[in-house]
Write an enzyme that holds these catalytic residues in place. Structure first.
Site, short mmCIF file in Angstrom:
data_model
loop_
_atom_site.label_atom_id
_atom_site.label_comp_id
_atom_site.label_asym_id
_atom_site.label_seq_id
_atom_site.Cartn_x
_atom_site.Cartn_y
_atom_site.Cartn_z
N LYS A 1 -34.95 -11.46 -146.58
CA LYS A 1 -34.08 -12.16 -147.65
C LYS A 1 -34.39 -11.99 -148.93
O LYS A 1 -35.51 -11.84 -149.41
CB LYS A 1 -33.87 -13.54 -147.18
CG LYS A 1 -33.28 -13.84 -145.80
CD LYS A 1 -31.96 -14.37 -145.70
CE LYS A 1 -31.30 -13.86 -144.34
NZ LYS A 1 -31.09 -15.31 -143.57
N ARG B 1 -36.41 -14.96 -136.29
CA ARG B 1 -35.47 -13.94 -136.17
C ARG B 1 -35.69 -12.68 -137.48
O ARG B 1 -35.75 -13.10 -138.44
CB ARG B 1 -33.81 -14.43 -136.61
CG ARG B 1 -32.78 -13.48 -136.38
CD ARG B 1 -31.44 -14.06 -136.88
NE ARG B 1 -30.48 -13.04 -136.62
CZ ARG B 1 -30.01 -12.25 -137.68
NH1 ARG B 1 -30.69 -12.53 -138.95
NH2 ARG B 1 -28.90 -11.37 -137.49
#
Length: 285
Positions: free
Chosen positions: A233, A267
């Site tokens: 991210k 995840r």
């Protein structure tokens, strides 16, 4: 009705998802399978279905406990994909994998019709960035036996990173997750079928994301297993300066910290490296 397991934030959970029961006595790794054209530049040699299945089987070989299949990018500013196009991408992959693999398959979608067809095709989990708020989503999941992940997002993928604002990001995200949990419970979905996801990067600044990681234990106190998705991210890039392809080590650090703070499902894109790192966490804990 609010859960009374708040006094047991570290209680072992069994997560019921479709034909599987996961015992969450250690952090589990969810491998990301993006069935989107930009993920598979194959020069026309294979269909993206074949490549997605091949990639999924590789992730299982690397130790993935769950596969998360997605046909629409939810990155900031991503274009909306039509229902037909999303179905065309994900349903053949789910049908193939549900026959050939022995781990739960998650469908990453907010569209109720994709949920319905994915469940019929063999999906075991619905991973919804909109937390079953779309019309009929709750009904479709209730009528099945799949697990569900409820995520917090401020705004939409198109707008969420323009100017995210919170008075207190931790308490607001927590309240949203509690409200959605209660809505889902009221519909008759049992607690053992629910995961909660704070939604890192979904309508949050760098400071918001860091605050949520620091206070993950407060979200854990809701009493349901947490799913954390920090892999590659932009918040990690803002800390290290690396672009998407250079965020492996930062992603591993985020995964380890999340697991040590109680997250049960991590995840990720980089399964093997994460699995090894989390084996160390499990051994130490």
């Amino acid at each position: 009705m609010q859960s009374n397991s708040q006094s047991h934030p570290h209680a072992q959970h069994e997560f019921l998802c479709g034909k599987y029961t996961l015992t969450l006595n250690r952090p589990h790794v969810m491998g990301i399978v993006n069935v989107t054209p930009d993920s598979f530049s194959d020069g026309g040699k294979f269909s993206s279905t074949d490549l997605a299945v091949e990639h999924a089987l590789k992730l299982i070989a690397e130790g993935a406990d769950i596969l998360d299949i997605g046909g629409e990018s939810t990155r900031p500013g991503a274009a909306v994909v039509s229902l037909d196009e999303e179905l065309k991408r994900v349903i053949p992959v789910i049908e193939t994998l549900s026959k050939t693999c022995n781990v739960p398959i998650s469908i990453d979608t907010y569209k109720p019709e994709v949920m319905r067809q994915a469940i019929a095709a063999g999906a075991d989990i619905v991973n919804d960035v909109r937390a079953l708020q779309e019309q009929n989503a709750l009904e479709i999941v209730t009528q099945s036996n799949v697990g569900v992940c409820l995520m917090h997002m401020q705004g939409t993928p198109q707008t969420m990173q323009l100017e995210p604002y919170y008075v207190d990001v931790v308490s607001e995200v927590k309240q949203f997750l509690v409200d959605r949990m209660n809505a889902v419970l009221a519909h008759g979905i049992v607690k053992n079928r629910i995961l909660l996801d704070p939604g890192f990067g979904f309508g949050k600044t760098r400071a918001h994301n860091i605050a949520l990681i620091q206070h993950l234990d407060e979200l854990n106190a809701i009493g349901l297993p947490l799913l954390v998705g920090l892999s590659r991210k932009s918040v990690l890039g803002s800390i290290t300066g690396g672009d998407e392809g250079q965020r492996l080590y930062a992603s591993i650090a985020a995964s380890v910290i999340s697991a040590m703070k109680g997250a049960k499902i991590i995840r990720v894109h980089d399964v093997k490296a994460t699995v090894d790192a989390l084996k160390v966490v499990t051994a130490i804990q």
